[in-house]
Structures are given as structure tokens and as C-alpha cells.
Design a protein around this motif. Structure first.
Motif, PDB file in Angstrom:
ATOM      1  N   LYS A  94       0.834  -1.211   0.000  1.00 59.66           N
ATOM      2  CA  LYS A  94       0.000   0.000   0.000  1.00 59.66           C
ATOM      3  C   LYS A  94       0.866   1.258   0.000  1.00 59.66           C
ATOM      4  CE  LYS A  94      -4.467  -1.420   1.800  1.00 59.66           C
ATOM      5  NZ  LYS A  94      -5.530  -1.150   2.789  1.00 59.66           N
ATOM      6  N   GLU A  95       1.950   1.218   0.763  1.00 63.20           N
ATOM      7  CA  GLU A  95       2.847   2.375   0.789  1.00 63.20           C
ATOM      8  C   GLU A  95       3.453   2.622  -0.583  1.00 63.20           C
ATOM      9  OE1 GLU A  95       5.594   1.347   3.828  1.00 63.20           O
ATOM     10  OE2 GLU A  95       4.288   2.012   5.478  1.00 63.20           O
ATOM     11  N   ALA A  96       3.656   1.538  -1.345  1.00 64.61           N
ATOM     12  CA  ALA A  96       4.212   1.669  -2.691  1.00 64.61           C
ATOM     13  C   ALA A  96       3.124   1.875  -3.737  1.00 64.61           C
ATOM     14  CB  ALA A  96       5.024   0.422  -3.032  1.00 64.61           C
ATOM     15  N   LYS A  97       1.863   1.958  -3.267  1.00 69.89           N
ATOM     16  CA  LYS A  97       0.716   2.114  -4.169  1.00 69.89           C
ATOM     17  C   LYS A  97       0.684   0.998  -5.233  1.00 69.89           C
ATOM     18  CE  LYS A  97       0.057   7.131  -3.723  1.00 69.89           C
ATOM     19  NZ  LYS A  97       0.546   7.175  -2.377  1.00 69.89           N
ATOM     20  N   ALA A  98       1.043  -0.216  -4.793  1.00 71.61           N
ATOM     21  CA  ALA A  98       1.077  -1.364  -5.702  1.00 71.61           C
ATOM     22  C   ALA A  98      -0.177  -2.212  -5.619  1.00 71.61           C
ATOM     23  CB  ALA A  98       2.301  -2.229  -5.397  1.00 71.61           C
ATOM     24  N   VAL A  99      -1.095  -1.852  -4.720  1.00 69.97           N
ATOM     25  CA  VAL A  99      -2.368  -2.564  -4.604  1.00 69.97           C
ATOM     26  C   VAL A  99      -3.467  -1.522  -4.453  1.00 69.97           C
ATOM     27  CG1 VAL A  99      -1.363  -4.639  -3.565  1.00 69.97           C
ATOM     28  CG2 VAL A  99      -2.143  -2.765  -2.090  1.00 69.97           C
TER      29      VAL A  99
END
Length: 605
Positions: free
Chosen positions: A277-282
Motif C-alpha cells: 500500500k505504501e508503494a501504491k502497488a495494490v
């Protein structure tokens, strides 16, 4: 095949019981172990028995609206033997010329010696196992007992423990297993429905009229040639494979105890979700359930992510048992990740040839990798608010059981080349290992690399062989091949015909010494005839068509019914090395190893 009385009942039909116990056994005395097996064999379930019960149970369940019919219960047993066990029973190596990269060699070595190749290293290594470690007590046999009720299981266990004690069969380890309670029923300890993707079997399961490659009433469940699970039947591939005649109708049996760290696994899912989530990957609305489903390939209910990528459908029974899954439109794992447990253990149509890019067909090589799983959980469910035994340190996990005809091409290939391989399927960067049951690994997820620790540990493993019912008889006689004479006769200079253990008379077998002729008749009676073919003596057992008479290693000469119940004996047990002599003087005598007569027909003339 559904009516087979040769194939043991758990291999194809499946016991499907809520209460299971596996006894790992060691033979301290080969002679007594053979007697133990001879007595055990009538209690071993056949495919016909188990299949008939399962059909009746399913029908009763449908008629009751889906509830289990409590009045319909059964108790089943099966038995398998390790390489050392067969060698102990027969006094010979069952595979004396086992070549490299063959099932024979894998069976001979066992999983402890092949641990490195299987990924059982570090905390998973054999020195930490509870059973199967080559440096600990050897395992010679695995006796499986399965029951619908706890009371029936306990009664059977009491009987088998007593039988083992009497015959110097040591219980090295006992492994319990049972369906989890309440809403967890049918699921493993991480909380996901288990056993959804089991294959159907040609000749046992009816094909769908429209899609004959599928099981009738079960879309997507492929029908696999029976030879992938039962030695001697038609196979899916033409891979080189040779087995001796005694192995026909049997199956190789893998048992692994897999400990599960439930809170650790779920905590890891939460930690990885936070990173993603922090990497905006999901998606921002993604939950731990959402990510865990992608690790497994199914939601908790069994609903495949491929069909329902956004949410579970626990109220839809059809979705929970759905095997009609295609990965042909998801070759890169955008919906169901390539590393997911579902795709690592059964790629379906989600593989492509590197050269042409065409989809690899399931028929053929992929069908030839399937195994028949019979796993069941052990231990109490994790519940931090629950009573003793439900905490994080309690023993819990899965008893992994599988049947296959080829250890190397099926179980070991799946474990080594798929589950534990970071580069299966081949991609750059690497896909990573199975995050549910594999070792520590980085996986590729939405263009991110995330690390998964291992929270499933191997705590014991055994390779065994589940023989046909006929081969059980041979093993109880201390032999494997039928080319070994059933009646071991030596003619003396005086014309006596001395018979030595283990010798087995079947109907119409004759040992003729002139004035005495010993015959096992069609009615199951032993008769001593003279030179004029007049009967001089007969055993007093009732008519028993199909009986056999065995001169045992303990010196007793016993007539057994077809289901191995003794109906007559000379009462000369306790005399190992004794011989039965059909004499030229008309008498039939049993002598001890010291040539002392202890029984006779008294027909000398």
C-alpha cells in the motif's frame, strides 16, 4: 475399477473421514510381523467397499438437504510399507537394481536422504523430524485408521495397539488428524478450504457427456488416467517406467507432517500488505483477505480468485467447489499471481512453450504430474482467546498424504520443480517460491519484489508403498514374486517330500510321495490319500471353498478362509524351523527343527 477388490480403498475412492490416526510402525521380529499382517489383512478396506459406502453416503446427504447422515458410518483401514519394511518382511531388497532418477531409487532412499532436493533444509531438515529421520527408529509400515466417529476410532486404535504389542510391532509414532470444528470444517489451519482441486480418475469417475475430459457434475475437474495413481494401469504419458509384477494394483504413498505457524503467516500477510500500500502497488481498499487470497489462488471459501477477483463468495456452494478455471488469459499472473499456491501445484492451462508461445496442453505431461491428495489437519485451531491448546505455540498443521505411481515424476517433481522453484514458471525477474508452503523467497507482485518467510515446516516424512490385496498376501508369506514356489519341497533319498515354511497350498495343490498324497481340495479340506487314491485322513474344518493352507514360520499348519480367518490348524505353533513331511511310508508328519515329531496323520501303512 470402482468394483476393485485389489486396490486398497484410500488410493482412489478415498476414506473421507473426520477422524484419522496414522500409526508409524517398526517390526522387531519378521516372523511375527508376517503373522500380524496376515491377521490385519481382513480388516483392510478395498476400493469396492469404500466406493460403495461413499456413494450411499452422498445420496443420503443429498436426500437430507446437505446434512451428514449420522446413522451411516464406517471405519476403514489401509496399510503401506517402506522399503525397509518390505525388505524385513521378505528378506530381500524389493528393488535390487534401482537406477538413478527412478522411483525405485527414491523409494529405497526415502525422503530423509533426499531432503536437500525436496527443500527440507534448515529447520525443515530430518534431524528435527518426529518420524522418518534415517538416524532415528526406522519406520517399516504406516497403518491408517479412519472413522466417522471418535468412539469408533478409539476402539479400532485399542485393537490395533494390542495386535501390535502381541506381534512385537513397535509403534514408533502416532499422528492424529481430524476435520476442524464448526465453520472451519473442510479447511486447513490458515483458514482456506482444502482438497478442492483433486483429480478424477478414468474408469472410476463418470465422464461428462459434453466434456468427456471432465468429471460428470464437476466442471473443470479433469479425468486423469488411472495409471498415474495405480501401478499397472494406463498412464497419461509414455515416460519410461517399469515396475515388477508384485507392484501392480499398488500405489506409492507419501506422508508428510507440515507444521503451520498460523499467527505468523497472517501477521506476514498484514506486513506485506502495508508495504504494498505504501508503494501504491495494490488498490487502497485491499485487505489482508484480498492479499492472502492471491497467495493461495482461492478465497477462504474455495472460490477461485480467477473467477471472483474482488471479493469472496462464501454463500455460493458452486463457487466454493469451482475447478472450471482457466489461466490462458492470465499468463502473466495479473489476476491470479504466478507464485500462488494454486498455480504452483496445478498450472492448468497457464503455461506456454518458450519457443512458440503456445499454451502447454494439460493432456499429457501436465496430467502426468497430478497426485491424489488425502491431507487432513492436526491440532486445535488457533484462537488467542481460546483455552489451552489453541495458542500460538500449540502443535497444529496438516498431515499431507498423497498417492501416485511415480514418486519422482509426480510428488518430487511438483515439490522440487514447481513449489520450491523460484524460476517456475520461467520469468524475469523470477516468480519466486510458493508463499503458502514453500521456503523463504522473494516473489514478484505487481512489479514489486516482496519477501515471504516460511511459516510451514516439515516435521516428519515417509515414503511407503500401498500394495494390492494380493501382494499383502505375498508379503504375509514372506515373498514378493509369484515365481517363488508357493510350496517349498525337498525330496529326501528315502522318497519323503519335506515341506518348509513358508509354504502355501491352494485348491488342488498336491504333494505326492507315493504311499501318501497330501491334497488341498476345492472344499478347503486337507486330505491324505494313499497310493490307491483312497482317503486315509482329512482335516475336520467345515467346507471352505477358496481356502488356502499355510505352513507358517512358527511351525503351525493352518487352513485359512479367503478373508484370512483360520478354520483349522495342527496346533504346532511355537516351533520355528519345523517341516511338514509327506512320507513314502504313507504318514504325514510335522517335525521340529531338531527332527522330533510333534504331529502326524497316523496313516503309515
Amino acid at each position: 475399477m470402482r468394483d476393485s477388490t485389489e486396490i486398497q480403498g484410500d488410493v482412489i475412492a478415498g476414506f473421507k473421514k473426520d477422524n484419522v490416526q496414522l500409526l508409524f510402525l517398526k517390526f522387531d521380529d519378521a516372523t511375527r510381523a508376517r503373522t500380524w499382517l496376515r491377521r490385519l489383512k481382513p480388516r483392510i478396506a478395498t476400493t469396492r467397499q469404500v466406493a460403495a459406502f461413499n456413494t450411499a453416503f452422498s445420496a443420503a446427504r443429498r436426500n437430507s438437504g446437505g446434512d451428514d447422515p449420522r446413522a451411516l458410518t464406517a471405519l476403514w483401514r489401509s496399510v503401506s510399507f517402506t522399503h525397509a519394511g518390505i525388505e524385513t518382511l521378505t528378506g530381500r531388497d524389493p528393488f535390487p537394481r534401482a537406477a538413478e532418477q527412478t522411483t525405485q531409487l527414491a523409494f529405497k532412499q526415502g525422503p530423509a536422504l533426499r531432503a536437500g532436493m525436496l527443500g527440507d533444509t534448515g529447520d525443515n531438515s530430518p534431524e528435527n523430524w518426529l518420524f522418518g529421520d534415517s538416524n532415528a527408529q526406522p519406520v517399516h509400515a504406516v497403518l491408517t485408521i479412519a472413522a466417522d466417529t471418535v468412539a469408533d476410532l478409539r476402539a479400532a486404535l485399542s485393537e490395533e495397539r494390542q495386535e501390535a504389542s502381541v506381534h512385537k510391532v513397535v509403534i514408533v509414532f502416532e499422528q492424529d488428524g481430524g476435520t476442524l470444528p464448526g465453520a472451519r470444517a473442510g479447511k486447513e489451519h490458515f483458514g482456506f478450504k482444502d482438497g478442492v482441486s483433486e483429480p478424477a480418475v478414468a474408469g472410476f469417475d463418470a465422464p461428462d457427456p459434453r466434456r468427456p475430459e471432465w468429471k460428470k457434475g464437476s466442471p473443470g475437474t479433469r479425468i486423469i488416467p488411472a495409471g498415474e495413481f495405480v501401478v499397472g494401469e494406463e498412464r497419461a504419458t509414455d515416460r519410461p517406467y517399469t515396475m515388477p509384477e508384485w507392484a501392480r494394483g499398488g500405489s506409492f504413498h507419501v506422508v508428510r507432517r507440515l507444521g503451520q505457524d498460523v499467527p505468523g503467516w497472517w501477521a506476514q500477510i498484514g506486513a506485506r500488505l502495508k508495504e504494498l500500500k505504501e508503494a501504491k502497488a495494490v488498490p487502497p481498499e485491499a485487505t489482508t483477505e484480498w492479499l492472502a487470497a492471491r497467495m493461495v489462488g482461492r478465497w477462504r471459501s474455495g472460490t477461485p480468485v480467477a473467477k471472483c477477483p474482488h471479493a469472496d463468495m462464501p454463500s455460493d456452494p458452486a463457487s466454493a467447489n469451482d475447478n472450471d478455471i482457466s489461466f490462458a488469459d492470465d499468463l502473466e499472473g495479473a489476476v491470479t499471481p504466478l507464485f500462488s499456491h494454486l498455480r504452483k501445484t496445478n498450472p492448468r492451462d497457464g503455461l506456454r512453450f518458450q519457443e512458440s508461445g503456445h499454451i502447454v496442453p494439460e493432456k499429457g505431461d501436465l496430467d502426468g504430474r497430478r497426485i491424489m491428495r488425502r491431507g487432513i489437519p492436526y491440532g486445535l485451531p488457533f484462537d488467542p482467546a481460546g483455552p489451552a491448546g489453541h495458542g500460538p505455540d500449540a502443535a497444529r498443521g496438516l498431515v499431507f498424504v498423497s498417492y501416485q505411481s511415480d514418486l519422482v515424476a509426480q510428488f518430487e517433481f511438483m515439490q522440487r520443480d514447481w513449489v520450491d522453484a523460484e524460476d517456475f514458471p520461467l520469468r524475469k525477474p523470477s516468480v519466486g517460491r510458493d508463499p503458502m508452503i514453500g521456503r523463504e523467497s522473494e516473489v514478484s507482485f505487481n512489479d514489486r519484489r516482496i519477501r515471504f518467510e516460511q511459516f510451514v515446516r516439515t516435521e516428519g516424512a515417509v515414503y511407503a508403498f500401498t500394495p494390492s490385496m494380493s501382494t499383502l498376501d505375498r508379503l504375509a508369506d514372506g515373498r514378493l514374486e509369484d515365481d517363488t514356489p508357493r510350496i517349498k519341497v525337498k525330496v529326501t533319498p528315502t522318497g519323503n517330500h519335506d515341506i518348509f515354511a513358508v509354504s502355501t497350498f491352494e485348491a488342488r495343490d498336491v504333494v505326492d510321495a507315493g504311499r501318501a498324497k497330501l491334497v488341498l481340495q476345492d472344499d478347503g479340506r486337507l486330505v491324505a490319500f494313499d497310493e490307491m487314491d483312497d482317503p486315509r485322513w482329512a482335516s475336520n474344518n467345515p467346507p471352505t471353498p477358496g481356502a488356502r493352507a499355510v505352513l507358517q514360520e512358527d511351525g503351525d499348519f493352518v487352513v485359512y478362509t479367503p478373508d484370512n480367518q483360520p478354520v483349522w490348524s495342527t496346533g504346532t505353533g511355537g516351533n520355528p524351523g519345523a517341516k511338514l513331511s509327506v512320507q513314502s511310508d504313507g504318514n504325514v508328519v510335522i517335525y521340529t527343527a531338531a527332527d522330533r515329531p510333534i504331529w502326524a496323520t497316523n496313516t503309515m501303512h
